[in-house]
Design a protein around this motif. Structure first.
Motif, PDB file in Angstrom:
ATOM      1  N   ARG A 122       0.850  -1.184   0.000  1.00 42.29           N
ATOM      2  CA  ARG A 122       0.000   0.000   0.000  1.00 42.29           C
ATOM      3  C   ARG A 122       0.890   1.240   0.000  1.00 42.29           C
ATOM      4  O   ARG A 122       1.915   1.284   0.665  1.00 42.29           O
ATOM      5  CB  ARG A 122      -0.912   0.009   1.231  1.00 42.29           C
ATOM      6  CG  ARG A 122      -1.832  -1.195   1.303  1.00 42.29           C
ATOM      7  CD  ARG A 122      -2.815  -1.102   2.467  1.00 42.29           C
ATOM      8  NE  ARG A 122      -2.177  -0.766   3.729  1.00 42.29           N
ATOM      9  CZ  ARG A 122      -1.532  -1.639   4.499  1.00 42.29           C
ATOM     10  NH1 ARG A 122      -1.418  -2.909   4.119  1.00 42.29           N
ATOM     11  NH2 ARG A 122      -0.994  -1.255   5.638  1.00 42.29           N
ATOM     12  N   ARG A 123       0.482   2.237  -0.736  1.00 36.87           N
ATOM     13  CA  ARG A 123       1.319   3.413  -0.925  1.00 36.87           C
ATOM     14  C   ARG A 123       1.675   4.083   0.405  1.00 36.87           C
ATOM     15  O   ARG A 123       2.769   4.620   0.564  1.00 36.87           O
ATOM     16  CB  ARG A 123       0.635   4.409  -1.858  1.00 36.87           C
ATOM     17  CG  ARG A 123       1.514   5.567  -2.294  1.00 36.87           C
ATOM     18  CD  ARG A 123       0.871   6.364  -3.405  1.00 36.87           C
ATOM     19  NE  ARG A 123       0.842   5.640  -4.669  1.00 36.87           N
ATOM     20  CZ  ARG A 123       1.877   5.562  -5.499  1.00 36.87           C
ATOM     21  NH1 ARG A 123       3.026   6.160  -5.193  1.00 36.87           N
ATOM     22  NH2 ARG A 123       1.776   4.907  -6.635  1.00 36.87           N
ATOM     23  N   GLU A 124       0.779   4.023   1.394  1.00 36.61           N
ATOM     24  CA  GLU A 124       1.049   4.714   2.668  1.00 36.61           C
ATOM     25  C   GLU A 124       2.137   4.038   3.499  1.00 36.61           C
ATOM     26  O   GLU A 124       2.652   4.633   4.451  1.00 36.61           O
ATOM     27  CB  GLU A 124      -0.231   4.841   3.500  1.00 36.61           C
ATOM     28  CG  GLU A 124      -0.855   3.534   3.955  1.00 36.61           C
ATOM     29  CD  GLU A 124      -1.956   3.071   3.005  1.00 36.61           C
ATOM     30  OE1 GLU A 124      -2.850   2.342   3.468  1.00 36.61           O
ATOM     31  OE2 GLU A 124      -1.901   3.457   1.826  1.00 36.61           O
ATOM     32  N   LEU A 126       4.919   2.693   1.925  1.00 36.26           N
ATOM     33  CA  LEU A 126       5.902   2.459   0.872  1.00 36.26           C
ATOM     34  C   LEU A 126       7.339   2.411   1.383  1.00 36.26           C
ATOM     35  O   LEU A 126       8.178   1.730   0.811  1.00 36.26           O
ATOM     36  CB  LEU A 126       5.766   3.552  -0.192  1.00 36.26           C
ATOM     37  CG  LEU A 126       6.634   3.424  -1.445  1.00 36.26           C
ATOM     38  CD1 LEU A 126       6.379   2.101  -2.139  1.00 36.26           C
ATOM     39  CD2 LEU A 126       6.383   4.589  -2.392  1.00 36.26           C
ATOM     40  N   SER A 127       7.629   3.115   2.494  1.00 35.06           N
ATOM     41  CA  SER A 127       9.021   3.214   2.949  1.00 35.06           C
ATOM     42  C   SER A 127       9.402   2.163   3.991  1.00 35.06           C
ATOM     43  O   SER A 127      10.506   2.214   4.548  1.00 35.06           O
ATOM     44  CB  SER A 127       9.264   4.613   3.530  1.00 35.06           C
ATOM     45  OG  SER A 127       8.409   4.850   4.638  1.00 35.06           O
ATOM     46  N   GLN A 172      -4.511  -4.304  -0.648  1.00 40.15           N
ATOM     47  CA  GLN A 172      -5.248  -3.064  -0.399  1.00 40.15           C
ATOM     48  C   GLN A 172      -6.072  -3.136   0.887  1.00 40.15           C
ATOM     49  O   GLN A 172      -6.142  -2.157   1.641  1.00 40.15           O
ATOM     50  CB  GLN A 172      -6.176  -2.759  -1.577  1.00 40.15           C
ATOM     51  CG  GLN A 172      -6.917  -1.427  -1.465  1.00 40.15           C
ATOM     52  CD  GLN A 172      -8.077  -1.339  -2.436  1.00 40.15           C
ATOM     53  OE1 GLN A 172      -8.753  -2.332  -2.682  1.00 40.15           O
ATOM     54  NE2 GLN A 172      -8.285  -0.162  -2.995  1.00 40.15           N
ATOM     55  N   LEU A 187       1.306  -3.479 -11.501  1.00 45.22           N
ATOM     56  CA  LEU A 187       0.926  -2.069 -11.589  1.00 45.22           C
ATOM     57  C   LEU A 187      -0.064  -1.829 -12.729  1.00 45.22           C
ATOM     58  O   LEU A 187      -1.005  -1.038 -12.592  1.00 45.22           O
ATOM     59  CB  LEU A 187       2.170  -1.196 -11.760  1.00 45.22           C
ATOM     60  CG  LEU A 187       3.139  -1.183 -10.564  1.00 45.22           C
ATOM     61  CD1 LEU A 187       4.328  -0.273 -10.855  1.00 45.22           C
ATOM     62  CD2 LEU A 187       2.432  -0.727  -9.284  1.00 45.22           C
ATOM     63  N   GLY A 198      -3.513   3.793  -8.253  1.00 42.96           N
ATOM     64  CA  GLY A 198      -2.815   4.777  -7.441  1.00 42.96           C
ATOM     65  C   GLY A 198      -2.668   4.419  -5.984  1.00 42.96           C
ATOM     66  O   GLY A 198      -1.993   5.137  -5.229  1.00 42.96           O
ATOM     67  N   THR A 199      -3.260   3.308  -5.550  1.00 42.84           N
ATOM     68  CA  THR A 199      -3.206   2.957  -4.124  1.00 42.84           C
ATOM     69  C   THR A 199      -2.035   2.046  -3.772  1.00 42.84           C
ATOM     70  O   THR A 199      -1.672   1.928  -2.607  1.00 42.84           O
ATOM     71  CB  THR A 199      -4.507   2.257  -3.683  1.00 42.84           C
ATOM     72  OG1 THR A 199      -4.616   0.983  -4.338  1.00 42.84           O
ATOM     73  CG2 THR A 199      -5.728   3.105  -4.018  1.00 42.84           C
ATOM     74  N   LEU A 200      -1.456   1.394  -4.786  1.00 42.37           N
ATOM     75  CA  LEU A 200      -0.373   0.441  -4.549  1.00 42.37           C
ATOM     76  C   LEU A 200       0.891   0.901  -5.262  1.00 42.37           C
ATOM     77  O   LEU A 200       0.833   1.627  -6.256  1.00 42.37           O
ATOM     78  CB  LEU A 200      -0.763  -0.951  -5.051  1.00 42.37           C
ATOM     79  CG  LEU A 200      -2.078  -1.535  -4.517  1.00 42.37           C
ATOM     80  CD1 LEU A 200      -2.347  -2.898  -5.148  1.00 42.37           C
ATOM     81  CD2 LEU A 200      -2.052  -1.642  -3.003  1.00 42.37           C
ATOM     82  N   ALA A 201       2.044   0.452  -4.760  1.00 45.43           N
ATOM     83  CA  ALA A 201       3.315   0.870  -5.367  1.00 45.43           C
ATOM     84  C   ALA A 201       4.374  -0.197  -5.122  1.00 45.43           C
ATOM     85  O   ALA A 201       4.281  -0.993  -4.173  1.00 45.43           O
ATOM     86  CB  ALA A 201       3.769   2.210  -4.792  1.00 45.43           C
ATOM     87  N   ALA A 203       7.905  -1.279  -3.800  1.00 45.81           N
ATOM     88  CA  ALA A 203       8.827  -0.839  -2.751  1.00 45.81           C
ATOM     89  C   ALA A 203      10.239  -1.321  -3.091  1.00 45.81           C
ATOM     90  O   ALA A 203      10.597  -2.471  -2.804  1.00 45.81           O
ATOM     91  CB  ALA A 203       8.383  -1.385  -1.393  1.00 45.81           C
TER      92      ALA A 203
END
Length: 252
Positions: A122-124, A126-127, A172, A187, A198-201, A203
């Motif tokens: 999930r993008r939130e 990502l780090s 998600q 993607l 746009g919700t996933l990325a 890492a």
């Protein structure tokens, strides 16, 4: 009887012509994986599609070859490759399935399409680092080698799914922490699904593998040499196909 210099010249020119002629047009069977890995490659409704299909069709059209694509399960693909049931296999890599090659000498082409097998989150988050991943999803039958040590130690639980859509929705909805998949495929799939775009990325700091899909042959290594020569002359065409289809999305 001696040949005149003019006749010798004609014979020499003829030999040079023969040597410089392209390979003979052939009917070729290409074994492909019976899965949908769009937009890179995939079988949908019994038809092989994607960037790989466009590239191989362009090669065949240039050389006059006639292609038949044979979708098969992975283990059957290697059996057919080893014993000459197929002329060529796509995709392949020198690092894949050494135990299934049965000591056969396999010719591999130069890289055709670059890819990354990596972790989608999930993008939130990502780090996050590897220690934050406790459950990892993957497509059934796919081995996430990059996570091997953590999977063996039990610090990460592996969960399989037969559907890309279901796998990504599990990420998600927080049912799993991440999905280990082909990044471009994941993607592109996410971008086509309601509520996922746009919700996933990807890492990149998490375990991943970067490699290239190649064409291979046991039966006809001369075709691999011919394909490599064609790749060298048609780099822009191949790059345009890859860019237009999104086959390397997230790789570059």
């Amino acid at each position: 009887m001696r040949f005149g210099s003019a006749r010798l010249g004609i014979i020499a020119a003829g030999l040079l012509c023969l040597l410089s002629m392209p390979g003979q047009a052939r009917d070729l069977v290409i074994g492909v994986e019976a899965i949908d890995y769009s937009p890179v490659y995939g079988v949908r409704d019994g038809v092989f599609r994607g960037a790989a299909r466009e590239i191989l069709d362009a090669f065949a059209a240039d050389k006059g070859h006639r292609l038949t694509f044979q979708p098969l399960p992975v283990k059957r693909l290697y059996a057919e490759l080893n014993h000459g049931g197929i002329d060529l296999k796509f995709p392949d890599s020198p690092d894949w399935q050494p135990a299934l090659r049965q000591g056969r000498t396999t010719a591999f082409s130069k890289p055709v399409i670059n890819y990354i097998d990596g972790t989608i989150v999930r993008r939130e988050i990502l780090s996050v680092g590897p220690e934050a991943i406790h459950s990892l999803g993957t497509i059934a039958g796919f081995t996430p080698f990059a996570w091997g040590e953590r999977l063996r130690s039990g610090s990460v639980e592996l969960k399989e799914n037969s559907s890309f859509e279901q796998l990504l929705r599990q990420v998600q909805t927080k049912r799993i922490d991440g999905a280990y998949v082909n990044v471009a495929v994941a993607l592109n799939t996410a971008d086509t699904l309601p509520g996922l775009a746009g919700t996933l990325a990807f890492a990149p700091q998490l375990p991943h593998v970067a490699d290239s899909y190649r064409l291979s042959s046991v039966k006809a290594p001369e075709l691999i040499a011919e394909f490599d020569e064609w790749l060298g002359r048609n780099g822009k065409l191949v790059a345009d196909i890859v860019a237009r289809t999104g086959a390397e999305k997230g790789v570059r």
